[in-house]
Enzyme design. Sequence first.
Site, PDB file in Angstrom:
ATOM      1  N   CYS A  71       0.834  -1.210   0.000  1.00  0.00           N
ATOM      2  CA  CYS A  71       0.000   0.000   0.000  1.00  0.00           C
ATOM      3  C   CYS A  71       0.873   1.267   0.000  1.00  0.00           C
ATOM      4  O   CYS A  71       1.407   1.640  -1.028  1.00  0.00           O
ATOM      5  CB  CYS A  71      -0.970  -0.072   1.183  1.00  0.00           C
ATOM      6  SG  CYS A  71      -2.363   1.048   1.002  1.00  0.00           S
ATOM      7  N   HIS A 175      -3.486  -5.625   1.276  1.00  0.00           N
ATOM      8  CA  HIS A 175      -2.754  -5.940   2.515  1.00  0.00           C
ATOM      9  C   HIS A 175      -2.671  -7.447   2.710  1.00  0.00           C
ATOM     10  O   HIS A 175      -3.515  -8.029   3.401  1.00  0.00           O
ATOM     11  CB  HIS A 175      -3.444  -5.273   3.717  1.00  0.00           C
ATOM     12  CG  HIS A 175      -3.222  -3.798   3.754  1.00  0.00           C
ATOM     13  ND1 HIS A 175      -2.150  -3.232   4.419  1.00  0.00           N
ATOM     14  CD2 HIS A 175      -3.894  -2.781   3.173  1.00  0.00           C
ATOM     15  CE1 HIS A 175      -2.182  -1.913   4.264  1.00  0.00           C
ATOM     16  NE2 HIS A 175      -3.234  -1.615   3.512  1.00  0.00           N
ATOM     17  N   GLU A 177      -0.850  -9.072   4.586  1.00  0.00           N
ATOM     18  CA  GLU A 177      -0.622  -9.455   5.999  1.00  0.00           C
ATOM     19  C   GLU A 177      -1.932  -9.742   6.728  1.00  0.00           C
ATOM     20  O   GLU A 177      -1.931 -10.347   7.790  1.00  0.00           O
ATOM     21  CB  GLU A 177       0.198  -8.366   6.718  1.00  0.00           C
ATOM     22  CG  GLU A 177      -0.516  -7.071   7.045  1.00  0.00           C
ATOM     23  CD  GLU A 177      -0.559  -6.065   5.902  1.00  0.00           C
ATOM     24  OE1 GLU A 177      -0.423  -6.463   4.727  1.00  0.00           O
ATOM     25  OE2 GLU A 177      -0.763  -4.865   6.200  1.00  0.00           O
TER      26      GLU A 177
END
Length: 202
Positions: A71, A175, A177
């Site tokens: 991002c 994202h 993660e």
Amino acid sequence: MIPCQIEAIDDIVDFVDGLIVPGCDLDINPKFYDKVVSDKTKTMPNDEKVVFELALVKRILDKNIPFLGICHGMQLMNVVLGGDLIQHIPDYIKSEINHEQPVPKDVPSHLIKIKKDTLLAEIAKDYTEILVNSTHHQAVNNLGEGIIVSATAPDGIIEAIELPANTFALGVEWHPEYLHRNQDLDIKLFDAIVAAATFKNN
Ligand SMILES: [Mn+2]
């Protein structure tokens, strides 16, 4: 965590085998890509952090150290190489997709198409389309020098970029993660940068 000090960059670059730059709730001040700030851009209270990040990412890319930008990290990668950003997606395109999804970050909300013959395609193997989460109101616009697009959303918004001249330099707008527990590709992104950093070190 590494200290945000310009003087520390030489030591950091000597020390690291790879760098992951994560997301950030605030936007890069558009003055760093020669644009006037829009009323929807939420810039950081001071320039210290972004000046440091831009200098660090530039050195990491120049030295061909494996890099994964998530991002904000992807947006930094484009800006350091002379590219610019869309400051607020709804002001730029009318889209069916809400890139600021109302659902939690561990829930994917829109498709992306992965371009063939890219590093991302190599990591994704059999997947040509995947679902990603989306919590960004800005996006890569004009590409920085040497950068190619490796994935787009159905509305044309750029969702991943890479620098083919480098061994491993990849930026993703979503994202991973938050998705890696459920999606194969998202854990593979982290495995891939670790493998690239480990290989470089041997
Ligand atoms: Mn998106």
